[in-house]
Design a protein around this motif. Structure first.
Motif, PDB file in Angstrom:
ATOM      1  N   ARG A 154      74.247  64.334  39.166  1.00 28.28           N
ATOM      2  CA  ARG A 154      75.606  65.083  38.801  1.00 28.28           C
ATOM      3  C   ARG A 154      76.019  64.530  37.362  1.00 28.28           C
ATOM      4  N   SER A 155      75.837  63.556  36.834  1.00 26.56           N
ATOM      5  CA  SER A 155      76.251  62.958  35.598  1.00 26.56           C
ATOM      6  C   SER A 155      75.372  61.820  35.031  1.00 26.56           C
ATOM      7  N   ASN A 156      75.469  61.474  33.615  1.00 26.92           N
ATOM      8  CA  ASN A 156      74.664  60.468  33.336  1.00 26.92           C
ATOM      9  C   ASN A 156      74.880  59.152  34.265  1.00 26.92           C
ATOM     10  N   ARG A 157      75.975  58.973  34.492  1.00 33.37           N
ATOM     11  CA  ARG A 157      76.260  57.458  35.470  1.00 33.37           C
ATOM     12  C   ARG A 157      75.612  57.694  36.889  1.00 33.37           C
ATOM     13  N   HIS A 158      75.819  59.130  37.371  1.00 33.46           N
ATOM     14  CA  HIS A 158      74.764  59.256  38.686  1.00 33.46           C
ATOM     15  C   HIS A 158      73.291  59.167  38.536  1.00 33.46           C
ATOM     16  N   VAL A 159      72.681  59.501  37.257  1.00 37.74           N
ATOM     17  CA  VAL A 159      71.416  59.423  37.091  1.00 37.74           C
ATOM     18  C   VAL A 159      70.902  58.206  36.808  1.00 37.74           C
TER      19      VAL A 159
END
Length: 127
Positions: free
Chosen positions: A54-59
């Motif tokens: 969903r976001s850079n952090r999630h990736v």
């Protein structure tokens, strides 16, 4: 061993790396997971797995979990590219290449379309 997930992985829960990859992505809540059999299409791998976060952090979290998961399952340490920005992270796990994207980056590159398309058997010419 205090972590039950690590204990289950080390117990030999996965027969092959592909099932370990798919299980890890599912546990990490990766979205739109696609597995493509590329055996015979290229010599670089047998399977390509594409998923979104969903976001850079999630990736980044998905990638980190996958790397630890594969190591704990005894499939070795995969090579990882793209972690600093986490727009597109590539994980080379030998016979499996994993691409993790943010949704807009995945839409832009659309690599599953390129690898899923069957090669035409006869060339087409137009005049």
């Amino acid at each position: 061993m205090s972590d039950p997930q690590v204990a289950a992985v080390r117990a030999g829960e996965y027969a092959d790396p592909l099932s370990a990859v798919l299980a890890s992505l599912d546990e990490s809540k990766a979205e739109d997971i696609v597995s493509i059999d590329i055996k015979g299409k290229t010599a670089m791998a047998d399977h390509m797995v594409i998923a979104s976060g969903r976001s850079n952090r999630h990736v980044g979290a998905i990638a980190d979990h996958l790397v630890r998961h594969l190591k704990n399952a005894g499939f070795g340490a995969p090579r990882v590219e793209g972690l600093p920005h986490c727009d597109w992270v590539l994980i080379d796990a030998g016979d499996i290449i994993v691409h993790l994207f943010r949704p807009d980056v995945r839409t832009f590159y659309n690599i599953e379309k390129m690898w899923s398309a069957e090669a035409e058997t006869t060339p087409q010419y137009s005049n």
